[in-house]
Design an enzyme around this catalytic site. Sequence first.
Site, short mmCIF file in Angstrom:
data_model
loop_
_atom_site.label_atom_id
_atom_site.label_comp_id
_atom_site.label_asym_id
_atom_site.label_seq_id
_atom_site.Cartn_x
_atom_site.Cartn_y
_atom_site.Cartn_z
CG ASP A 8 -67.49 -25.68 -66.07
OD1 ASP A 8 -66.48 -26.23 -65.57
OD2 ASP A 8 -68.01 -24.65 -65.59
CE LYS A 61 -66.62 -24.93 -55.81
NZ LYS A 61 -66.32 -25.39 -57.18
CB ILE A 65 -58.80 -33.99 -41.31
CG1 ILE A 65 -57.93 -34.99 -42.09
CG2 ILE A 65 -60.09 -34.65 -40.83
CD1 ILE A 65 -57.47 -36.16 -41.25
CG ASN A 67 -51.88 -33.24 -40.87
OD1 ASN A 67 -51.24 -32.21 -41.06
ND2 ASN A 67 -51.87 -33.88 -39.71
CB THR A 118 -72.68 -18.22 -57.12
OG1 THR A 118 -72.13 -19.25 -57.95
CG2 THR A 118 -71.59 -17.23 -56.75
NE ARG A 178 -75.19 -17.10 -66.50
CZ ARG A 178 -74.37 -17.91 -65.85
NH1 ARG A 178 -73.11 -17.52 -65.63
NH2 ARG A 178 -74.77 -19.09 -65.42
#
Length: 230
Positions: A8, A61, A65, A67, A118, A178
């Site tokens: 990240d 993520k 829809i 299809n 989270t 953590r």
Amino acid sequence: MELCVALDLPSAKENLALAESLKAYNVWMKVGFRAYIRDGKPFIEALKAINPDFRIFLDLKLYDIPNTMADAAEEIAKLGVDMFNIHASAGAVAMKTVMERLSSYEKRPLVLAVTALTSFNEENFRMIYEKGIDEKAEQFARMSFENGLDGVVCSTFESRAIKNATSDDFLTLCPGIRPFGEDAGDQQRVATLELANEERVDFPVVGRPIYKDSDPKGKVEEILKLISTF
């Protein structure tokens, strides 16, 4: 339990430098929104060039829809990544459509469904879903299990109940880890590695505690050493 390192950092150069420092370890590498939108398929290829045994979790993520999600899932499968995720909120039809589309692949990626981010606390989650996190996460997990997904993304605190409601083999990937009690940052539901082990987490995701450490490689060695004792 298998460590998943979150890439990240702000640039491909920094993420690849981190991966290079960890090339001796066959860990999972999580590639999220920012890294993939900015750096695309060449970034995935660069990670595999550093260590062909790195396993890649593409954390996009998917939520659309059915299809459209299935089309995207098929493109993800063509990238050669090892795991990706969709939003459980997209529903059972979307889940089924995605899994049917991937069924033609001899070696398809693992597919996980996101239950409750989270970053949610109980109050904010109820404002959207009108149920508590534990109840809704378990409901999403059962739906995912029944529609052939391989597991879910959840917090450590839901992992045990989800496995009890589905199967021990149903995977749980848990952000907000953590390892040794580091600062939670913007996460609400965080856990140590010891707790993750107690709650039967399969994939603990660790980002900031690794890449913000003065010695990321040393931190990963510490984490893997601890995992080896479980």
